[in-house]
Motif scaffolding. Sequence first.
Motif, PDB file in Angstrom:
ATOM      1  N   PHE A  57       0.823  -1.213   0.000  1.00 14.68           N
ATOM      2  CA  PHE A  57       0.000   0.000   0.000  1.00 14.68           C
ATOM      3  C   PHE A  57       0.856   1.261   0.000  1.00 14.68           C
ATOM      4  O   PHE A  57       0.601   2.196  -0.779  1.00 14.68           O
ATOM      5  N   VAL A  58       1.865   1.321   0.884  1.00 14.21           N
ATOM      6  CA  VAL A  58       2.657   2.556   0.970  1.00 14.21           C
ATOM      7  C   VAL A  58       3.474   2.787  -0.301  1.00 14.21           C
ATOM      8  O   VAL A  58       3.743   3.932  -0.666  1.00 14.21           O
ATOM      9  N   GLY A  92       2.358   2.096  -3.360  1.00 16.06           N
ATOM     10  CA  GLY A  92       1.393   2.719  -4.259  1.00 16.06           C
ATOM     11  C   GLY A  92       1.055   4.136  -3.847  1.00 16.06           C
ATOM     12  O   GLY A  92       0.926   5.033  -4.696  1.00 16.06           O
ATOM     13  N   HIS A  93       0.924   4.363  -2.547  1.00 17.74           N
ATOM     14  CA  HIS A  93       0.605   5.700  -2.030  1.00 17.74           C
ATOM     15  C   HIS A  93       1.747   6.668  -2.322  1.00 17.74           C
ATOM     16  O   HIS A  93       1.511   7.831  -2.686  1.00 17.74           O
ATOM     17  N   MET A  94       2.978   6.196  -2.167  1.00 16.21           N
ATOM     18  CA  MET A  94       4.126   7.039  -2.453  1.00 16.21           C
ATOM     19  C   MET A  94       4.154   7.454  -3.921  1.00 16.21           C
ATOM     20  O   MET A  94       4.407   8.617  -4.264  1.00 16.21           O
ATOM     21  N   TYR A  95       3.858   6.494  -4.811  1.00 18.22           N
ATOM     22  CA  TYR A  95       3.805   6.791  -6.248  1.00 18.22           C
ATOM     23  C   TYR A  95       2.777   7.893  -6.526  1.00 18.22           C
ATOM     24  O   TYR A  95       3.041   8.831  -7.279  1.00 18.22           O
ATOM     25  N   GLY A  96       1.620   7.780  -5.888  1.00 20.49           N
ATOM     26  CA  GLY A  96       0.594   8.797  -6.077  1.00 20.49           C
ATOM     27  C   GLY A  96       1.036  10.157  -5.573  1.00 20.49           C
ATOM     28  O   GLY A  96       0.783  11.182  -6.213  1.00 20.49           O
ATOM     29  N   LEU A 155     -12.539   2.261  -3.788  1.00 19.71           N
ATOM     30  CA  LEU A 155     -11.713   2.971  -2.812  1.00 19.71           C
ATOM     31  C   LEU A 155     -12.151   2.631  -1.393  1.00 19.71           C
ATOM     32  O   LEU A 155     -11.305   2.428  -0.506  1.00 19.71           O
ATOM     33  N   TRP A 156     -13.455   2.525  -1.174  1.00 23.41           N
ATOM     34  CA  TRP A 156     -13.946   2.175   0.155  1.00 23.41           C
ATOM     35  C   TRP A 156     -13.651   0.718   0.497  1.00 23.41           C
ATOM     36  O   TRP A 156     -13.377   0.390   1.658  1.00 23.41           O
ATOM     37  N   ILE A 157     -13.686  -0.148  -0.502  1.00 23.03           N
ATOM     38  CA  ILE A 157     -13.310  -1.547  -0.274  1.00 23.03           C
ATOM     39  C   ILE A 157     -11.854  -1.633   0.176  1.00 23.03           C
ATOM     40  O   ILE A 157     -11.509  -2.367   1.111  1.00 23.03           O
ATOM     41  N   ILE A 158     -10.997  -0.858  -0.480  1.00 22.05           N
ATOM     42  CA  ILE A 158      -9.582  -0.826  -0.119  1.00 22.05           C
ATOM     43  C   ILE A 158      -9.409  -0.271   1.297  1.00 22.05           C
ATOM     44  O   ILE A 158      -8.625  -0.797   2.098  1.00 22.05           O
ATOM     45  N   ARG A 159     -10.162   0.774   1.616  1.00 18.01           N
ATOM     46  CA  ARG A 159     -10.065   1.373   2.951  1.00 18.01           C
ATOM     47  C   ARG A 159     -10.467   0.389   4.034  1.00 18.01           C
ATOM     48  O   ARG A 159      -9.796   0.270   5.068  1.00 18.01           O
ATOM     49  N   VAL A 160     -11.568  -0.313   3.810  1.00 22.81           N
ATOM     50  CA  VAL A 160     -12.032  -1.303   4.793  1.00 22.81           C
ATOM     51  C   VAL A 160     -10.997  -2.411   4.952  1.00 22.81           C
ATOM     52  O   VAL A 160     -10.704  -2.873   6.064  1.00 22.81           O
ATOM     53  N   GLY A 161     -10.420  -2.841   3.825  1.00 24.63           N
ATOM     54  CA  GLY A 161      -9.375  -3.865   3.878  1.00 24.63           C
ATOM     55  C   GLY A 161      -8.163  -3.407   4.662  1.00 24.63           C
ATOM     56  O   GLY A 161      -7.582  -4.174   5.442  1.00 24.63           O
TER      57      GLY A 161
END
Length: 213
Positions: free
Chosen positions: A11-12, A14-18, A50-56
């Motif tokens: 996750f981090v 992918g988040h860093m890329y963004g 996005l919410w599915i990812i957040r819940v996960g």
Amino acid sequence: MAVSGLLFIAFVLGHMYGNLKAFSGEESFNGYAEHLRELGEPLLPYSGLLWIIRVGLIAALVVHVASAVALTRRAGKARSTAYTVKKNRNSSLSSRTMRWGGATILVFLVWHLLNFTIVKINPSNGETGSHNPYQLMVETFDLWWMTIIYLVAMAALAMHLHHGTWSSLQTLGLTSTPAARARAKAAGWILAVVIAGGFSLVPLSVLLGIIEK
């Protein structure tokens, strides 16, 4: 704990890329933020994936923290008597600060979500509910103390990643040979430097005026 930790590493990354889209300008950064909400359409509603990812991620966080607590209690029961003299000859600083580093990251995560996702608090003027992610980011990191807080959190993240990567690979049985152990240690260093360094580039660039409104 190892599996949930590896999920967070993915996750981090992918988040860093963004986050690095900020160097492409406001339109590119905001376009990326909007694209995240459109993922999965029309099969899923707007922001559905996005919410599915957040819940996960929330579930993974609960598992990770619960595992940390369980392991800490198990370690305490295994040695009920404290060491008379404790010498840290074979442990790294990152391994000795995993608990405090994890707690620091957790506290920062709460503030980070309030700042950029849930309430969208602009520390520069106290306003909430911004609809411009790029502007909110720039105005946040224009404040030197916000950049310092972010960099301290990234230092904690680097330490956590350094030992956590090694520990995860060891738990999964991927450090059975000297060569494998060396690769696992190298992976820990690489991820720590790349991820924490990549995240730190944006606030530093805003503070130095490289990224502007």
